[in-house]
Design a protein around this motif. Sequence first.
Motif, PDB file in Angstrom:
ATOM      1  N   HIS A   1     -35.163 -27.693   2.739  1.00 28.86           N
ATOM      2  CA  HIS A   1     -34.982 -27.569   1.290  1.00 28.86           C
ATOM      3  C   HIS A   1     -33.628 -28.129   0.869  1.00 28.86           C
ATOM      4  CE1 HIS A   1     -38.343 -25.516  -0.722  1.00 28.86           C
ATOM      5  NE2 HIS A   1     -38.637 -25.088   0.510  1.00 28.86           N
ATOM      6  N   GLN A   2     -32.608 -27.865   1.656  1.00 29.97           N
ATOM      7  CA  GLN A   2     -31.286 -28.360   1.285  1.00 29.97           C
ATOM      8  C   GLN A   2     -31.178 -29.869   1.455  1.00 29.97           C
ATOM      9  OE1 GLN A   2     -28.609 -26.042   3.716  1.00 29.97           O
ATOM     10  NE2 GLN A   2     -28.557 -24.337   2.238  1.00 29.97           N
ATOM     11  N   ARG A   3     -31.881 -30.422   2.450  1.00 32.58           N
ATOM     12  CA  ARG A   3     -31.737 -31.845   2.717  1.00 32.58           C
ATOM     13  C   ARG A   3     -32.766 -32.695   1.979  1.00 32.58           C
ATOM     14  NH1 ARG A   3     -29.894 -34.918   8.143  1.00 32.58           N
ATOM     15  NH2 ARG A   3     -28.163 -33.494   7.689  1.00 32.58           N
ATOM     16  N   PHE A   4     -33.974 -32.227   1.824  1.00 34.86           N
ATOM     17  CA  PHE A   4     -35.035 -33.090   1.304  1.00 34.86           C
ATOM     18  C   PHE A   4     -35.699 -32.582   0.022  1.00 34.86           C
ATOM     19  CE2 PHE A   4     -35.231 -33.706   6.008  1.00 34.86           C
ATOM     20  CZ  PHE A   4     -34.768 -35.010   6.044  1.00 34.86           C
ATOM     21  N   LEU A   5     -36.002 -31.288  -0.041  1.00 32.35           N
ATOM     22  CA  LEU A   5     -36.861 -30.777  -1.116  1.00 32.35           C
ATOM     23  C   LEU A   5     -36.013 -30.395  -2.331  1.00 32.35           C
ATOM     24  CD1 LEU A   5     -39.278 -28.579   1.056  1.00 32.35           C
ATOM     25  CD2 LEU A   5     -39.408 -31.018   0.518  1.00 32.35           C
TER      26      LEU A   5
END
Length: 494
Positions: free
Chosen positions: A106-110
């Motif tokens: 979530h922090q990197r992509f979403l």
Amino acid sequence: MKSKFFAGALALVLAELAFVHPLWAQTLQFPGLDPDPSASAFARVRDYNWQDIGEIGLWASSVGVSGANTAAYAELIRNSAADLLALPDLPIDLRERGEFVLTFIHQRFLKGGYVEHQTRLDELFRTGRYNCVSSAVLYTVFASAAGLDVRGVMTKDHAFITVHIGDELIDVETTNPMGFDPGNRREFHDGFGRLTGFAYVPARNYRDRTAISQIELVSLILTNRISELETRGRYNEAVPLALNRAALLKDRRDPVVSDFFSDPQKDLVDRLLNYGSSLMKSNQEAAALQWAALASRQYPDPVRWQEFIYADMNNLLVRLLRGQRIAEARDALEANKELLSPENLVKLDTLVVDAELVQLSARVKTAEEARDILQIIEYALVRGSLTESRAREIRDFVILKEGERLSSAGASRDAIEYTEAALAKYGRDPQLEGSIRVYRSNRVAELHNAFAALFNAGDYEQANRFIRAALEEFPRDRNLTQDLSLVERALKSR
């Protein structure tokens, strides 16, 4: 010797030539019927690792998309997995590690938010937008890379993940950064690690859930893309994706059986039929028949293809017959009869034969033509191309038309004899019996008028002989009896 009318009409009704009219020779650029070679290559892999799932997920997301560049995203997955595994705070505890991976993706992509139809991995990497399927596949890749036992779960309208830790199955709602083991308490911390409070992610009521393998989870990317395309009426583009999904899942171990996870082979035939139906609905029935001939050979399903072919052929014939293009309807049926079951061919032949006979009956102008069309009706009955009730309707029309022609020409006696002969041949018929009563009334009027002409001319002797002969034909007719009395009085008064 048969008349020219009979020979031509019979040929029209019973033609056996495989004539292909230009209308039926039209060809569209149909979708291909072979899957992408990568689908079969992926299907042959027996034990998928996290890199395989990432590669297949990118392929499923971009296959058929022009300009797709999956190599860069595959490299992004590898590098990001290496970053995850290198993080010093990656937990050793598997439960904590599963939650950590969810936070990581979530922090990197979403970052772009949940979008219901955004099911593609490449689009996820480009925009940060995701849905339950794309986020579940992404979690599967990174959680598997982190050594977790990850499997898919689907319901009627949702997909998520379970992490298997010993005997424990932990649900992961991948669309929510707080979605690890939904329903448990979550601690909130500030940027300095201080506890600030708690939050809860409500557990969803996952009714009738079905466990699916990782490759089956990835195939939902194709399923969702197909659904989205068909929603927008792009049935031709949905066909290749269905071909690829069927090929990808062909050799899987222990395939899931569920109402929610559509059987890939049945689903493929559904997509083929849907494309054909889209052609039919746009009045391209001939093209739909060509498509059915091609697709049904490669992907057979005898019952459903026959239902489709019959419906399409029926629509085409009805449209042509309503436009009075009866010869074209016959050509179309002859050109496509090999596609039809014997039973359906008979039903459709009946439709065309009926129209042909109605057209021919309307053209009848002579006794010879009436005789010929009645012979054709009898042949069609024997052949099974006409029901008895419909044969009687058309036959009555022809007989009545010929009787009326004779009666109108002043030959009511011939009309009576002609109709009586028909009754003797075909049996009692109230309509024909009613016409005979009319013809007899007309005949009596003809006799009375002929008598009156003689009587008015003063030729009583000839009038007397004429009316006596008329009474032999109609011995109890009241009008003719009165005519006889009139002429007898005239003779006596001379």
